[in-house]
Design an enzyme around this catalytic site. Structure first.
Site, PDB file in Angstrom:
ATOM      1  N   ASN A  82      46.861  45.721  51.939  1.00  0.00           N
ATOM      2  CA  ASN A  82      45.526  45.779  51.653  1.00  0.00           C
ATOM      3  C   ASN A  82      45.042  44.373  51.832  1.00  0.00           C
ATOM      4  O   ASN A  82      43.937  44.195  52.780  1.00  0.00           O
ATOM      5  CB  ASN A  82      45.074  46.104  50.213  1.00  0.00           C
ATOM      6  CG  ASN A  82      43.747  45.866  49.872  1.00  0.00           C
ATOM      7  OD1 ASN A  82      43.305  44.830  49.473  1.00  0.00           O
ATOM      8  ND2 ASN A  82      42.746  46.929  50.319  1.00  0.00           N
TER       9      ASN A  82
ATOM     10  N   THR B   6      39.170  41.297  49.365  1.00  0.00           N
ATOM     11  CA  THR B   6      39.950  40.206  49.042  1.00  0.00           C
ATOM     12  C   THR B   6      40.150  39.521  50.389  1.00  0.00           C
ATOM     13  O   THR B   6      40.161  38.382  50.661  1.00  0.00           O
ATOM     14  CB  THR B   6      41.260  40.529  48.554  1.00  0.00           C
ATOM     15  OG1 THR B   6      40.907  41.364  47.202  1.00  0.00           O
ATOM     16  CG2 THR B   6      42.172  39.460  48.155  1.00  0.00           C
TER      17      THR B   6
ATOM     18  N   LYS C  20      39.840  41.199  32.979  1.00  0.00           N
ATOM     19  CA  LYS C  20      39.787  41.642  34.280  1.00  0.00           C
ATOM     20  C   LYS C  20      40.754  40.920  35.257  1.00  0.00           C
ATOM     21  O   LYS C  20      41.121  40.058  35.322  1.00  0.00           O
ATOM     22  CB  LYS C  20      38.341  41.169  34.845  1.00  0.00           C
ATOM     23  CG  LYS C  20      38.006  42.127  36.160  1.00  0.00           C
ATOM     24  CD  LYS C  20      37.298  43.383  36.059  1.00  0.00           C
ATOM     25  CE  LYS C  20      37.511  44.190  37.198  1.00  0.00           C
ATOM     26  NZ  LYS C  20      38.615  44.832  37.427  1.00  0.00           N
TER      27      LYS C  20
ATOM     28  N   GLN D 105      44.272  34.335  36.794  1.00  0.00           N
ATOM     29  CA  GLN D 105      43.137  35.166  36.834  1.00  0.00           C
ATOM     30  C   GLN D 105      41.984  34.371  36.026  1.00  0.00           C
ATOM     31  O   GLN D 105      40.617  34.629  36.484  1.00  0.00           O
ATOM     32  CB  GLN D 105      43.520  36.493  36.454  1.00  0.00           C
ATOM     33  CG  GLN D 105      42.439  37.619  36.806  1.00  0.00           C
ATOM     34  CD  GLN D 105      42.493  38.058  38.234  1.00  0.00           C
ATOM     35  OE1 GLN D 105      43.885  38.302  38.520  1.00  0.00           O
ATOM     36  NE2 GLN D 105      41.337  38.190  39.035  1.00  0.00           N
TER      37      GLN D 105
ATOM     38  N   LYS E 161      40.257  32.073  38.451  1.00  0.00           N
ATOM     39  CA  LYS E 161      39.792  32.573  39.334  1.00  0.00           C
ATOM     40  C   LYS E 161      38.273  33.182  39.064  1.00  0.00           C
ATOM     41  O   LYS E 161      37.455  33.066  39.756  1.00  0.00           O
ATOM     42  CB  LYS E 161      40.800  33.585  40.048  1.00  0.00           C
ATOM     43  CG  LYS E 161      40.120  34.324  41.291  1.00  0.00           C
ATOM     44  CD  LYS E 161      41.197  35.475  41.468  1.00  0.00           C
ATOM     45  CE  LYS E 161      42.794  35.089  41.774  1.00  0.00           C
ATOM     46  NZ  LYS E 161      43.543  35.899  42.248  1.00  0.00           N
TER      47      LYS E 161
ATOM     48  N   SER F 156      34.898  43.587  42.520  1.00  0.00           N
ATOM     49  CA  SER F 156      35.256  44.427  41.436  1.00  0.00           C
ATOM     50  C   SER F 156      33.966  44.023  40.398  1.00  0.00           C
ATOM     51  O   SER F 156      33.508  45.219  39.892  1.00  0.00           O
ATOM     52  CB  SER F 156      36.546  44.108  40.633  1.00  0.00           C
ATOM     53  OG  SER F 156      37.782  44.986  41.270  1.00  0.00           O
TER      54      SER F 156
ATOM     55  N   LYS G 288      46.048  40.762  33.327  1.00  0.00           N
ATOM     56  CA  LYS G 288      46.904  41.214  34.305  1.00  0.00           C
ATOM     57  C   LYS G 288      47.877  42.464  33.789  1.00  0.00           C
ATOM     58  O   LYS G 288      48.208  42.048  32.826  1.00  0.00           O
ATOM     59  CB  LYS G 288      47.622  40.162  35.210  1.00  0.00           C
ATOM     60  CG  LYS G 288      47.854  40.602  36.599  1.00  0.00           C
ATOM     61  CD  LYS G 288      46.994  40.406  37.476  1.00  0.00           C
ATOM     62  CE  LYS G 288      47.468  40.942  38.902  1.00  0.00           C
ATOM     63  NZ  LYS G 288      46.501  40.595  40.056  1.00  0.00           N
TER      64      LYS G 288
ATOM     65  N   GLY H 228      43.451  47.090  41.207  1.00  0.00           N
ATOM     66  CA  GLY H 228      44.798  47.386  42.053  1.00  0.00           C
ATOM     67  C   GLY H 228      45.455  45.901  42.328  1.00  0.00           C
ATOM     68  O   GLY H 228      44.710  44.763  42.060  1.00  0.00           O
ATOM     69  N   ASP H 229      46.547  45.970  42.644  1.00  0.00           N
ATOM     70  CA  ASP H 229      47.233  44.670  43.083  1.00  0.00           C
ATOM     71  C   ASP H 229      48.669  45.015  43.986  1.00  0.00           C
ATOM     72  O   ASP H 229      48.272  46.500  44.549  1.00  0.00           O
ATOM     73  CB  ASP H 229      48.001  43.797  42.082  1.00  0.00           C
ATOM     74  CG  ASP H 229      48.287  42.489  42.442  1.00  0.00           C
ATOM     75  OD1 ASP H 229      47.666  41.693  42.655  1.00  0.00           O
ATOM     76  OD2 ASP H 229      49.640  42.410  42.513  1.00  0.00           O
TER      77      ASP H 229
HETATM   78  P1  NDP Z   1      50.127  45.734  48.918  1.00  0.00           P
HETATM   79  O1  NDP Z   1      50.888  46.145  48.089  1.00  0.00           O
HETATM   80  O2  NDP Z   1      48.877  46.541  49.373  1.00  0.00           O
HETATM   81  O3  NDP Z   1      50.679  44.667  50.184  1.00  0.00           O
HETATM   82  C1  NDP Z   1      51.637  43.745  49.931  1.00  0.00           C
HETATM   83  C2  NDP Z   1      52.124  43.645  51.183  1.00  0.00           C
HETATM   84  O4  NDP Z   1      52.912  42.426  51.168  1.00  0.00           O
HETATM   85  C3  NDP Z   1      53.132  44.715  51.998  1.00  0.00           C
HETATM   86  O5  NDP Z   1      53.070  44.336  53.245  1.00  0.00           O
HETATM   87  C4  NDP Z   1      54.366  44.238  51.313  1.00  0.00           C
HETATM   88  O6  NDP Z   1      55.511  44.635  52.150  1.00  0.00           O
HETATM   89  C5  NDP Z   1      54.383  42.772  51.218  1.00  0.00           C
HETATM   90  N1  NDP Z   1      55.153  42.401  49.932  1.00  0.00           N
HETATM   91  C6  NDP Z   1      55.180  42.417  48.899  1.00  0.00           C
HETATM   92  N2  NDP Z   1      56.247  41.865  48.256  1.00  0.00           N
HETATM   93  C7  NDP Z   1      56.969  41.197  48.922  1.00  0.00           C
HETATM   94  C8  NDP Z   1      57.905  40.389  49.053  1.00  0.00           C
HETATM   95  N3  NDP Z   1      58.584  40.237  47.807  1.00  0.00           N
HETATM   96  N4  NDP Z   1      58.511  40.181  49.992  1.00  0.00           N
HETATM   97  C9  NDP Z   1      57.927  40.186  51.175  1.00  0.00           C
HETATM   98  N5  NDP Z   1      56.789  40.774  51.159  1.00  0.00           N
HETATM   99  C10 NDP Z   1      56.321  41.285  50.338  1.00  0.00           C
HETATM  100  O7  NDP Z   1      49.409  44.483  48.227  1.00  0.00           O
HETATM  101  P2  NDP Z   1      48.121  43.454  48.249  1.00  0.00           P
HETATM  102  O8  NDP Z   1      47.652  43.513  49.662  1.00  0.00           O
HETATM  103  O9  NDP Z   1      47.093  44.220  47.385  1.00  0.00           O
HETATM  104  O10 NDP Z   1      48.335  42.233  47.545  1.00  0.00           O
HETATM  105  C11 NDP Z   1      49.221  41.141  48.199  1.00  0.00           C
HETATM  106  C12 NDP Z   1      48.882  39.791  47.632  1.00  0.00           C
HETATM  107  O11 NDP Z   1      47.598  39.533  47.229  1.00  0.00           O
HETATM  108  C13 NDP Z   1      49.469  39.653  46.395  1.00  0.00           C
HETATM  109  O12 NDP Z   1      50.018  38.419  45.993  1.00  0.00           O
HETATM  110  C14 NDP Z   1      48.340  40.119  45.189  1.00  0.00           C
HETATM  111  O13 NDP Z   1      48.507  39.477  44.170  1.00  0.00           O
HETATM  112  C15 NDP Z   1      47.405  39.388  45.938  1.00  0.00           C
HETATM  113  N6  NDP Z   1      45.681  39.707  45.595  1.00  0.00           N
HETATM  114  C16 NDP Z   1      45.528  41.050  45.653  1.00  0.00           C
HETATM  115  C17 NDP Z   1      44.270  41.493  45.396  1.00  0.00           C
HETATM  116  C18 NDP Z   1      43.554  42.575  46.078  1.00  0.00           C
HETATM  117  O14 NDP Z   1      42.376  42.774  45.710  1.00  0.00           O
HETATM  118  N7  NDP Z   1      44.464  43.674  46.274  1.00  0.00           N
HETATM  119  C19 NDP Z   1      43.276  40.556  45.008  1.00  0.00           C
HETATM  120  C20 NDP Z   1      43.716  39.019  44.922  1.00  0.00           C
HETATM  121  C21 NDP Z   1      44.932  38.880  45.248  1.00  0.00           C
HETATM  122  P3  NDP Z   1      56.367  45.926  51.802  1.00  0.00           P
HETATM  123  O15 NDP Z   1      55.541  47.039  51.925  1.00  0.00           O
HETATM  124  O16 NDP Z   1      57.712  46.102  52.606  1.00  0.00           O
HETATM  125  O17 NDP Z   1      56.707  45.607  50.219  1.00  0.00           O
END
Ligand code: NDP
Length: 449
Positions: free
Chosen positions: A245, A214, A94, A115, A118, A381, A130, A169-170
């Site tokens: 997200n 999250t 997962k 993961q 976690k 999830s 992943k 998603g991620d």
């Molecule tokens: P999204 O794609 O929804 O959002 C990512 C955000 O982070 C955007 O604002 C993006 O900006 C910014 N970002 C991404 N990469 C970079 C970078 N290299 N430098 C600067 N800003 C960056 O992703 P999520 O919100 O889903 O995920 C965010 C984090 O949370 C990740 O580390 C993910 O692994 C972690 N996570 C997510 C979960 C989930 O349920 N979605 C669960 C657990 C952890 P821009 O649009 O400009 O790229």
């Protein structure tokens, strides 16, 4: 100086470096867990005999595949797809799928490794995995996204199943992408197998609270850390990096708990709005219109945008990194602490470098590492899988209550484990040790597989 790895564990780490050259993020994630495990081997010598650490560092299966697709101009494009099925001792693999140009095997392996622990901390029956692709969704039309997702799933489907491997998603993968992938899975297999993907839309098998989970979960975790210190979010100034997200629902929950988020960002820079971030506007810009955070200024003249700036320059009491890995280095961490930050909760995975982690731990602030603090997403999830299995759907209130209870349990487990192993208040040790022990016991019980 980084904390040392125990001498019994060091050769295992050296072997990981030699066997996985160039995968720096994977090395970092493994090192951070291994640093906590010395005392565990003293209490549990059987884990040495069974070579649990060596086995846990080697994925059960790694799949790398070609993803050919056609863009709107009719050009053929080729990307690379990955799925790392890391550990299934506790349940089906997962973990999410990430679509971002920076994706390569080392990133997917770091995320898959984290993961495992976690998912163990959630107490739910899920293993760790992943996946993702180096595909860049930015600027692509809906049709292009659909064609990419269909091609990606045309290969990946054969490795999935509700009892085998269940992606979500991620970064770069939200409800739209999960929809296209679920559609293609259904078409190829001729099965409406809801439990094969999570993060689905509500009308076709999704769970309430999954989009929020999250961010809400990370905020609940910080709330628990504050409570232990006799404190709360009430009146606190907060910064949240990212505007995707995780960031959006972190901001929402902080506001509900009485805090004020004054800054958020995307990869172009950060916004500061001292009156408090207008969340509805961020959602409109980022979730619906898929625009840049800079456009916030068109609606609020009293906000400011710092192009290419570092959001951790903004003084705050609570910081919640929610964008990506290694976004807080040692200097950023020192600046945050100097500016009065008392709590950090990681919504993102491994957002703090080892130097930054050291600063947080030594400063004595409340520091919640990602593998504990952001476990609410995968936990919900698993709740979505439960609802799918029983063909039921729960109310928002009930699902959120379950999420909050899970986050409280994770906090307590990490807190108590840190105390038991002689490092009170160190949630990094607490999370690594508690997660590892759970998986290790299962691996011993299941025999040499
Ligand atoms: P999204 O794609 O929804 O959002 C990512 C955000 O982070 C955007 O604002 C993006 O900006 C910014 N970002 C991404 N990469 C970079 C970078 N290299 N430098 C600067 N800003 C960056 O992703 P999520 O919100 O889903 O995920 C965010 C984090 O949370 C990740 O580390 C993910 O692994 C972690 N996570 C997510 C979960 C989930 O349920 N979605 C669960 C657990 C952890 P821009 O649009 O400009 O790229």
């Amino acid at each position: 100086m980084a904390p040392k790895i125990d001498e019994k564990v060091e050769p295992i780490f050296q072997e990981v470096l030699a066997r996985n050259p160039g995968e720096t993020e994977f090395h970092q994630a493994v090192r951070e867990v291994l640093e906590s495990l010395g005392p565990v081997l003293v209490k549990h010598p059987e884990f040495c005999h069974h070579k649990i650490i060596e086995r846990i560092c080697e994925p059960e299966r790694q799949i790398i595949f070609r993803v050919p697709w056609q863009d709107d101009q009719g050009n053929v494009q080729i990307n690379r797809g990955f799925r790392v099925e890391f550990n299934s001792a506790l349940g089906p693999y997962k973990g999410g799928l990430r679509f971002h140009p920076s994706v390569y095997l080392g990133i997917i392996k770091f995320l898959g490794f984290e993961q495992i622990f976690k998912n163990a901390l959630t107490g739910l029956p899920i293993g760790g995995g992943k996946g993702g692709s180096d595909f860049d969704p930015k600027g692509r039309s809906d049709d292009e996204i659909m064609r990419f997702c269909q091609s990606f799933m045309t290969e990946l489907y054969r490795h999935l199943g509700e009892y085998t491997d269940v992606p979500a998603g991620d970064i770069g993968v939200g409800g739209r992408e999960i929809g296209y992938m679920f559609g293609q899975y259904k078409r190829i297999t001729n099965r409406y197998e809801s439990g094969v993907l999570t993060g689905k839309g509500l009308s076709w098998g999704g769970s309430l609270v999954r989009p929020e989970a999250t961010g809400y979960g990370a905020t609940f975790f910080v709330d628990e850390m504050l409570k232990v210190r006799g404190d709360s979010f009430g009146g606190k100034t907060c910064t949240v990096s990212g505007s995707g997200n995780v960031a959006i629902y972190t901001i929402e929950k902080i506001h509900q708990l009485g805090g004020k988020v004054i800054a958020c960002s995307d990869s172009n820079g950060y916004i500061v709005h001292e009156r408090g971030i207008d969340l509805q506007l961020v959602q409109q810009l980022k979730e619906i219109e898929r625009r840049r955070i800079k456009d916030y200024l068109n609606y609020h003249k009293d906000a400011r945008f710092v192009e290419g700036g570092n959001i951790w320059d903004v003084p705050c009491q609570v910081a919640m990194p929610s964008a990506t890995q290694n976004e807080i280095n040692g200097k950023d961490a020192a600046k945050l602490v100097k500016n009065g930050c008392i709590a950090v909760g990681e919504g993102a995975n491994m957002p703090t470098t080892p130097e930054g982690v050291k600063v947080f731990l030594e400063s004595g602030i409340a520091y919640g590492p990602g593998k504990a603090a952001n476990a609410g997403g995968v936990a919900t999830s698993a709740l979505e899988m439960q609802q799918n299995a029983s063909r039921d759907s729960w109310t928002f209130e009930y699902t959120e209550q379950r999420l909050q209870q899970i986050m409280q349990n994770i906090h307590q487990l990490c807190y108590e484990t840190a105390e038991e192993y002689g490092t009170p208040g160190n949630y990094v040790n607490g999370a690594n040790i508690a997660g590892f022990i759970k998986v290790a016991h299962a691996m011993v019980a299941l025999g040499l597989i």
